[in-house]
Write a protein that holds these residues in place. Sequence first.
Motif, PDB file in Angstrom:
ATOM      1  N   ASP A   1       8.697  16.310   8.832  1.00  0.00           N
ATOM      2  CA  ASP A   1       7.825  15.543   7.999  1.00  0.00           C
ATOM      3  C   ASP A   1       8.565  15.221   6.618  1.00  0.00           C
ATOM      4  O   ASP A   1       7.920  14.155   6.238  1.00  0.00           O
ATOM      5  CB  ASP A   1       6.593  16.394   7.718  1.00  0.00           C
ATOM      6  N   ASP A   2       9.589  15.652   6.517  1.00  0.00           N
ATOM      7  CA  ASP A   2      10.459  15.398   5.269  1.00  0.00           C
ATOM      8  C   ASP A   2      11.524  15.709   5.562  1.00  0.00           C
ATOM      9  O   ASP A   2      12.111  17.023   6.176  1.00  0.00           O
ATOM     10  CB  ASP A   2       9.896  15.537   4.003  1.00  0.00           C
ATOM     11  N   MET A   3      12.576  15.763   4.226  1.00  0.00           N
ATOM     12  CA  MET A   3      13.735  16.490   4.142  1.00  0.00           C
ATOM     13  C   MET A   3      13.101  17.924   3.746  1.00  0.00           C
ATOM     14  O   MET A   3      12.475  18.371   3.309  1.00  0.00           O
ATOM     15  CB  MET A   3      14.520  15.734   3.033  1.00  0.00           C
ATOM     16  N   ALA A   4      14.507  18.677   3.977  1.00  0.00           N
ATOM     17  CA  ALA A   4      14.309  19.970   3.617  1.00  0.00           C
ATOM     18  C   ALA A   4      14.049  20.327   2.069  1.00  0.00           C
ATOM     19  O   ALA A   4      13.378  21.056   1.594  1.00  0.00           O
ATOM     20  CB  ALA A   4      15.895  20.940   4.118  1.00  0.00           C
ATOM     21  N   PHE A   5      14.860  19.465   1.100  1.00  0.00           N
ATOM     22  CA  PHE A   5      14.885  19.568  -0.298  1.00  0.00           C
ATOM     23  C   PHE A   5      14.515  18.357  -0.678  1.00  0.00           C
ATOM     24  O   PHE A   5      15.246  17.472  -1.284  1.00  0.00           O
ATOM     25  CB  PHE A   5      16.090  20.045  -0.736  1.00  0.00           C
ATOM     26  N   PRO A   6      13.192  18.086  -0.819  1.00  0.00           N
ATOM     27  CA  PRO A   6      12.587  16.482  -1.169  1.00  0.00           C
ATOM     28  C   PRO A   6      13.150  16.094  -2.723  1.00  0.00           C
ATOM     29  O   PRO A   6      13.303  15.047  -2.789  1.00  0.00           O
ATOM     30  CB  PRO A   6      10.973  16.612  -0.930  1.00  0.00           C
TER      31      PRO A   6
ATOM     32  N   ALA B   1       0.920  -1.210   0.031  1.00  0.00           N
ATOM     33  CA  ALA B   1       0.024  -0.063   0.086  1.00  0.00           C
ATOM     34  C   ALA B   1       0.844   1.333   0.059  1.00  0.00           C
ATOM     35  O   ALA B   1       0.345   2.166  -0.824  1.00  0.00           O
ATOM     36  CB  ALA B   1      -0.992   0.053   1.172  1.00  0.00           C
ATOM     37  N   LEU B   2       1.857   1.331   0.883  1.00  0.00           N
ATOM     38  CA  LEU B   2       3.053   2.352   0.602  1.00  0.00           C
ATOM     39  C   LEU B   2       3.434   2.590  -0.664  1.00  0.00           C
ATOM     40  O   LEU B   2       3.374   3.417  -1.059  1.00  0.00           O
ATOM     41  CB  LEU B   2       3.880   2.013   1.780  1.00  0.00           C
ATOM     42  N   LEU B   3       3.810   1.617  -1.096  1.00  0.00           N
ATOM     43  CA  LEU B   3       4.527   1.698  -2.653  1.00  0.00           C
ATOM     44  C   LEU B   3       3.244   2.196  -3.564  1.00  0.00           C
ATOM     45  O   LEU B   3       3.724   3.099  -4.464  1.00  0.00           O
ATOM     46  CB  LEU B   3       4.892   0.200  -3.091  1.00  0.00           C
ATOM     47  N   LYS B   4       2.195   1.838  -3.433  1.00  0.00           N
ATOM     48  CA  LYS B   4       1.050   2.258  -4.208  1.00  0.00           C
ATOM     49  C   LYS B   4       0.790   3.754  -3.939  1.00  0.00           C
ATOM     50  O   LYS B   4       0.663   4.262  -4.934  1.00  0.00           O
ATOM     51  CB  LYS B   4      -0.338   1.519  -3.883  1.00  0.00           C
ATOM     52  N   ALA B   5       0.630   4.248  -2.582  1.00  0.00           N
ATOM     53  CA  ALA B   5       0.585   5.526  -2.504  1.00  0.00           C
ATOM     54  C   ALA B   5       1.679   6.474  -2.690  1.00  0.00           C
ATOM     55  O   ALA B   5       1.506   7.380  -3.323  1.00  0.00           O
ATOM     56  CB  ALA B   5       0.453   5.393  -0.926  1.00  0.00           C
ATOM     57  N   ALA B   6       2.876   5.720  -2.575  1.00  0.00           N
ATOM     58  CA  ALA B   6       4.295   6.670  -3.102  1.00  0.00           C
ATOM     59  C   ALA B   6       4.457   5.882  -4.376  1.00  0.00           C
ATOM     60  O   ALA B   6       5.039   4.745  -4.316  1.00  0.00           O
ATOM     61  CB  ALA B   6       5.198   6.204  -1.867  1.00  0.00           C
ATOM     62  N   PRO B   7       4.566   6.848  -5.593  1.00  0.00           N
ATOM     63  CA  PRO B   7       4.939   6.142  -6.812  1.00  0.00           C
ATOM     64  C   PRO B   7       6.279   5.966  -6.865  1.00  0.00           C
ATOM     65  O   PRO B   7       7.141   6.456  -6.008  1.00  0.00           O
ATOM     66  CB  PRO B   7       4.339   7.294  -7.722  1.00  0.00           C
ATOM     67  N   PHE B   8       6.606   5.186  -7.885  1.00  0.00           N
ATOM     68  CA  PHE B   8       8.001   4.852  -8.348  1.00  0.00           C
ATOM     69  C   PHE B   8       8.883   5.819  -8.059  1.00  0.00           C
ATOM     70  O   PHE B   8       9.849   6.089  -7.518  1.00  0.00           O
ATOM     71  CB  PHE B   8       8.155   4.425  -9.850  1.00  0.00           C
ATOM     72  N   TRP B   9       8.469   7.150  -8.545  1.00  0.00           N
ATOM     73  CA  TRP B   9       9.314   8.454  -8.399  1.00  0.00           C
ATOM     74  C   TRP B   9       8.666   9.151  -7.453  1.00  0.00           C
ATOM     75  O   TRP B   9       7.546   9.662  -7.282  1.00  0.00           O
ATOM     76  CB  TRP B   9       9.073   9.419  -9.791  1.00  0.00           C
ATOM     77  N   SER B  10       9.394   9.110  -6.303  1.00  0.00           N
ATOM     78  CA  SER B  10       8.673   9.600  -5.185  1.00  0.00           C
ATOM     79  C   SER B  10       9.724  10.616  -4.426  1.00  0.00           C
ATOM     80  O   SER B  10      10.852  10.440  -4.410  1.00  0.00           O
ATOM     81  CB  SER B  10       8.273   8.628  -4.037  1.00  0.00           C
ATOM     82  N   THR B  11       9.146  11.811  -3.842  1.00  0.00           N
ATOM     83  CA  THR B  11      10.269  12.830  -3.191  1.00  0.00           C
ATOM     84  C   THR B  11       9.945  12.372  -1.505  1.00  0.00           C
ATOM     85  O   THR B  11      10.627  13.203  -0.757  1.00  0.00           O
ATOM     86  CB  THR B  11       9.891  14.125  -3.556  1.00  0.00           C
ATOM     87  N   ASP B  12       9.125  11.508  -1.336  1.00  0.00           N
ATOM     88  CA  ASP B  12       9.079  10.969   0.215  1.00  0.00           C
ATOM     89  C   ASP B  12      10.387  10.609   0.549  1.00  0.00           C
ATOM     90  O   ASP B  12      10.789   9.466   0.072  1.00  0.00           O
ATOM     91  CB  ASP B  12       8.015  10.148   0.405  1.00  0.00           C
ATOM     92  N   HIS B  13      10.881  10.942   1.816  1.00  0.00           N
ATOM     93  CA  HIS B  13      12.215  10.462   2.438  1.00  0.00           C
ATOM     94  C   HIS B  13      12.280   9.125   2.924  1.00  0.00           C
ATOM     95  O   HIS B  13      13.282   8.424   2.355  1.00  0.00           O
ATOM     96  CB  HIS B  13      12.634  11.237   3.437  1.00  0.00           C
ATOM     97  N   LYS B  14      11.051   8.607   3.225  1.00  0.00           N
ATOM     98  CA  LYS B  14      11.005   7.267   3.245  1.00  0.00           C
ATOM     99  C   LYS B  14      11.003   6.392   2.216  1.00  0.00           C
ATOM    100  O   LYS B  14      12.015   5.060   2.399  1.00  0.00           O
ATOM    101  CB  LYS B  14       9.672   6.949   4.104  1.00  0.00           C
ATOM    102  N   VAL B  15      10.441   6.567   1.285  1.00  0.00           N
ATOM    103  CA  VAL B  15      10.377   5.847   0.071  1.00  0.00           C
ATOM    104  C   VAL B  15      12.012   5.949  -0.481  1.00  0.00           C
ATOM    105  O   VAL B  15      12.337   4.940  -1.012  1.00  0.00           O
ATOM    106  CB  VAL B  15       9.503   6.266  -1.081  1.00  0.00           C
ATOM    107  N   ILE B  16      12.438   7.006  -0.598  1.00  0.00           N
ATOM    108  CA  ILE B  16      13.811   7.123  -1.117  1.00  0.00           C
ATOM    109  C   ILE B  16      14.691   6.263  -0.081  1.00  0.00           C
ATOM    110  O   ILE B  16      15.587   5.661  -0.758  1.00  0.00           O
ATOM    111  CB  ILE B  16      14.171   8.821  -1.377  1.00  0.00           C
TER     112      ILE B  16
END
Lengths: 473, 293, 594
Positions: free
Chosen positions: C128-133, C24-39
Amino acid sequence: MICLISGCGGQPEFSHSEKFQTLKPYAQIYVDQVLDNYFGSPSDMVAWDKLPLELHYGQGTVVEASGRMLTVELQAPHAEITAGTEVLWDSGILNDKDSAWILEWDEAKHQAKLESPLATNPEVGDAVILGPGQILATGRMLYAEHCQHCHGVAGDGNGPTAPYLNPRPRDYRKGIFKFTTTQSSKRASREDLSRIVEDGIPGTYMPSFKLLTEDEMTSIIEYVMWLSMRGELENQLIGLLADSYSVEAVEDRIAGGDETSDTIHQEFIDAVNDPDSFPFEVDTIVSRFTSEWVSSQEPDAEVQPLTPRTPSSDESIAKGRELYLKPSLKCAQCHGEAGLGDGSQTFAVSKDAAGQDNLTPGLYDTWGNLVKPRNLHSGIYRGGRRPIDLYSRIYAGIKGTPMPAFSSTLLRKSNPEDSGSEMTDEDIWHLVNYIYSIPFEDVKAGQGGSSIANPVKDANTASEEDSEEVAVN
Amino acid sequence: MKWFWCLFFAFWPIVAIVVCLLAPGNNWWFPGEAASPLGRRIDDLFYMILWITSITFVGTQLVLAYVLFKGASDTEPGTANEKAWFSHGSHKLEVIWSSVPAVILLFIAFYQLDVWAEYRVKDAFPRKRMEAVFERIHQDRQKNDSLALAEVTARQFEWRIRYPGFNADGTLKALMPDPQPTDLYAVNDLHLPASAPVMINLRTQDVQHSFFLPELRIKQDAVPGLVIPIWFEADQQRSYQLLCAELCGWGHYKMNARFVAESDEQFIEYLRQLEREQNEDRVDDAPDTDEEE
Amino acid sequence: MSSVAATTETAEHGHHAHNDDLLALLKAAPFWSTDHKVIGIQFMMTTLLMLMVGGALALGVRWQLAFPWENMPFFGALVPATAGGQIPPEFYTMLFTMHATVMIFLVIIPILAGAFGNFLIPLMIGADDMAFPMLNALSYWFMWPAIACFGCSFFFGGGPAAGWTSYPALSALSQAAPGSGHAQTFWLLGVTFVGFSSMMGSINYMTTIINMRAPGLTLFRMPLTIWSMFITAILQAFALPVLTAAGFMLVTDRILGTCFFVPAGLIVNNADPTVGGGQTLLWQHLFWFYSHPAVYIMLLPAMGMVSDMLACMCRKPIFGYKPMVYSMSAIAGLGFIVWGHHMFTSGMNPALGMTFMISTVMIALPSAVKVFNWIGTIWGGKPEFNVVFLNCIAFVSMFIVGGLSGIFMAAVPVDIYIHDTYFIVAHFHYVLFGATLFGVFGAIHFWYPKMFGRYMSEGWGKLHFFLTFVGFNGTFFPMHLLGVAGMPRRYADPYLYPYLEHFLPMNQFMTICAALMGFAQFILIGNFVLSWFFGKKAGRNPWNANGLEWATPSPPGHGNFDIPPVVYRGPYEYANPDTEADFWPQTQPPNPAT
């Protein structure tokens, strides 16, 4: 895991020469059979008696034999005989019987204590072979360790590392070795080969293997010669068969009329089975190169200057320079007037073996490689820097390359009145002296200065007054 | 299970130490005792550090094992309800375990400076003793001539060696920075006098190599563009292994050579032998005078 | 303040997914994501893949050392058909070069800074994320051109042939290692891309850590993981440009004919003498100016993470928090002035050598202080002997060996002898594998529940640990002995030398251990993958830890914190008598009683 891995290793194979693939399959099989019969494969080699090689530790005759003691008379040379060496009976009642094995060897008396007593005692004078094929086996092992990744399993100069090297490693299969001190019509002597292995070839990737023991050196040399003979037989046999039984030749013959593929095949089978046909040709090929190799080992095959080297002097060097520039000797045509290896021939278009123009202008060797005439300023002498080496280069040429032998134009000292000759023995020495002097043309001996393009800086470790390590530039 | 893991972590340092103790007996150790005075000093230094590190190793691993066992026993049922020891650290301990190692480390640092200086700093080279060698082998030299007896040029994949030639009066010339017509050449076989400091000039013709004499504990990179003097002293008259220790291409492992330390006379005789070989013209009745150009 | 900027950034991506399931996380966060956790997870998967590649390359090297010149299994297919089936020596050279390259540039640095740095920094500081996602995502995607370049280098032209140190003139002159042709150039470009990637990461980490900490999270309340990431980022930011520039200069030496690193008069492979006035030692200085600090880049984050894990697993505050921070800073500071110890035999000025030697000896001090503090942390703790704890102990135990063997090479005269022998190989494998990778294995098990909401299997984890530990020591401990015996590194066939012949059986033993260790990593990968689906579900705070990251759901959704965190104390308040539980989360308001 490891057992699983190590199970997957394969055996090395002798690769075929390039033209092998042009033959019809049945001709290919025949070539393979011949080679397999006489030479075997790397993992199962055949020590063929007909070859003029020292493939055994020693050969000799029985002097005395009883029970576990065996005394033999050995022909020199032989490698060191150790415990566990095989004794193969080569004639007499034990011929074709099981070999004996040496338990202890007394080098002084040439006496062996065998591992088990002999059932039947051989007679005095029966031929024995000690360590049959052992030199070949050792050679193969050392070759695989030191030589194979450049020169290839089959000695075709095409090992995995070969494409990266300039110049390319030698392909032994033509039986030609470049740097020899034998006459131009002869092959390399064992001594020549071992000197190359020992000293390497400066200016190329052939390194020095100085630390090999004498026995190791013998084994490698014999193995290289063995490979060379194998390759030569392969090449010549393929050349012979290619005339009539290459894929192309067979197509031509079928297109020519009455013959069919089947008749040609039948003809081939007949020729194989006819002792006077292919088997005879094989014998001829082998005898030819065998006798050439043998005669090249004779003392009179060596290049032998008649006069000692003329001491180097300004006059001698000037004479050498004069000879060097003499149009009829053509030195400068390749090596250039200044000796930089940039003579006019290096810009000329030459023909290859098949008579076609080579793509790149310049000089080519027998193996089809573009070769640069030596830059005589480099101070690098590939075939060795001894006077006899330089003398041999001029007198007998460099085999397989456009460097000609001047022995034909040479007037030996014994007949100084012959006006048809261009050069005397002394002249060669003058040339040698001139060549020695070229790298130092603008330096006076003993004065330092830079002759070779190697400007170097001092290491940081030197303190100021110790400037001796600094080159002049 | 936790006891197993405690034993596991206590066990392996014991294995490590046993292996190290067994090593010299199994020939898993230095390639022989160092064959030069400098090498022995390097070995002494090595053993000194080995003692210090071994004690530290045993000490820390013991304490580690102890705290693990203590941790394991403290979590045994019965004591389980109590909390761990609440401590943010100890200033005193920090000071102790910073300053004690600092003293030891500084001692190691300064203790070794001498050896390093002797080996590398040119002013500290044993110049006098080197000059005594020149005297003994009758080298004809000026004050500023090189102290080196040979120039070793590494190339892919061999060691080319250049010695000075002889004068007409039989004295040995000094080694010049550039090749001379009379120079003598050898490959993969470096001969020099034994039992005295001798120096060579190290250079490379192509890429970086490293001149490594394991039995003498000598190593020096041959750096493109530099000529680096190194000296060494072999105690015994015998042959030593010489090899390359810096990646120099596909044939890095092939640079097998030897260094032969021999008496002064043998050294001169070796050079004479080279000279004879180098002047070989295959004419037996050659007059003796043709040896010089 | 800057967290506002970050929120706007995340707002673009909209949905705050609170899933407890990776798919579900991967579905919510697409392949190209700027979310720090996905990265971070992307980095993790990539680096684990590369770990297997690098390990396979190492096994190729070990194969040749144990069974020299015998046909190499598996890899044989990759070798351009070799007559006789040997590993050609230049392929061997490429194997160890690529092994080092993959392990350093594609495994250790990115798994520490890329995977854990990305995943942990915002969570542990309450952002909630990096300074420069976007920069962050680029930092991951710049890994792929690097991998492509290294891949090209590997598959075309025979591979780089100058070792990972790439000393000129071997690396600068194409004719010196002719088999490597363009491969060396590709390799250098790969390093450049890795450099870009790390640079983007380090700028991001510094900015994030300085500006985006949760209210109340003062510098000295930061977990040591964050401190180590922060110091690492500084190291990277200041050291890396030097390597990138030097690499670029070397590329121009190779393809544009400049002569930064090539002196005149070199005759290589029968080519014309080189011209120009470069200095090969310049490369060594520039290279080690980065690559020595890089050793600490490869170690410090693991030190930080192990400190956090040890405190949590021992249910006890970290022993000497501030000394830990100061030692890390000291390591980083000294780390900039010790690079010359890689060059003691290079012929640089001996006085310089002495200076580097003293700084090198002194860098052992902060490392020693850290070891003592870790032991102090375990002392009196109540450890649970789980996978995380075992890996941490292995880290400490192995780091002691790696640190102590470093003292030998800090002593210049001894280093003269052991330089470029297997002693060095043993030393850095004890530090980089023994320490860092065991730390990483522990960290994977520790933070896996946060990443995927499930535990990794404890049993398989212990088996993996056991096999890896035994295999590791069996492989690398004997290398010390080989080094003392004077066996040089990077030899395709050391047995040519009589004084090394008798080491063949030992090398075979080491290879068997290495194969065991390689085999064990399949357990890790299997455990990692299968636990996504079958692992025991984990709650928010499965380890009863104090850090901010445990205040988020497992796995955290986009935007991380469902309740904006406020920090009341440092991260190591375990076993505090002022509270009833044996842990006291940083976000838990103070007891009204106190």
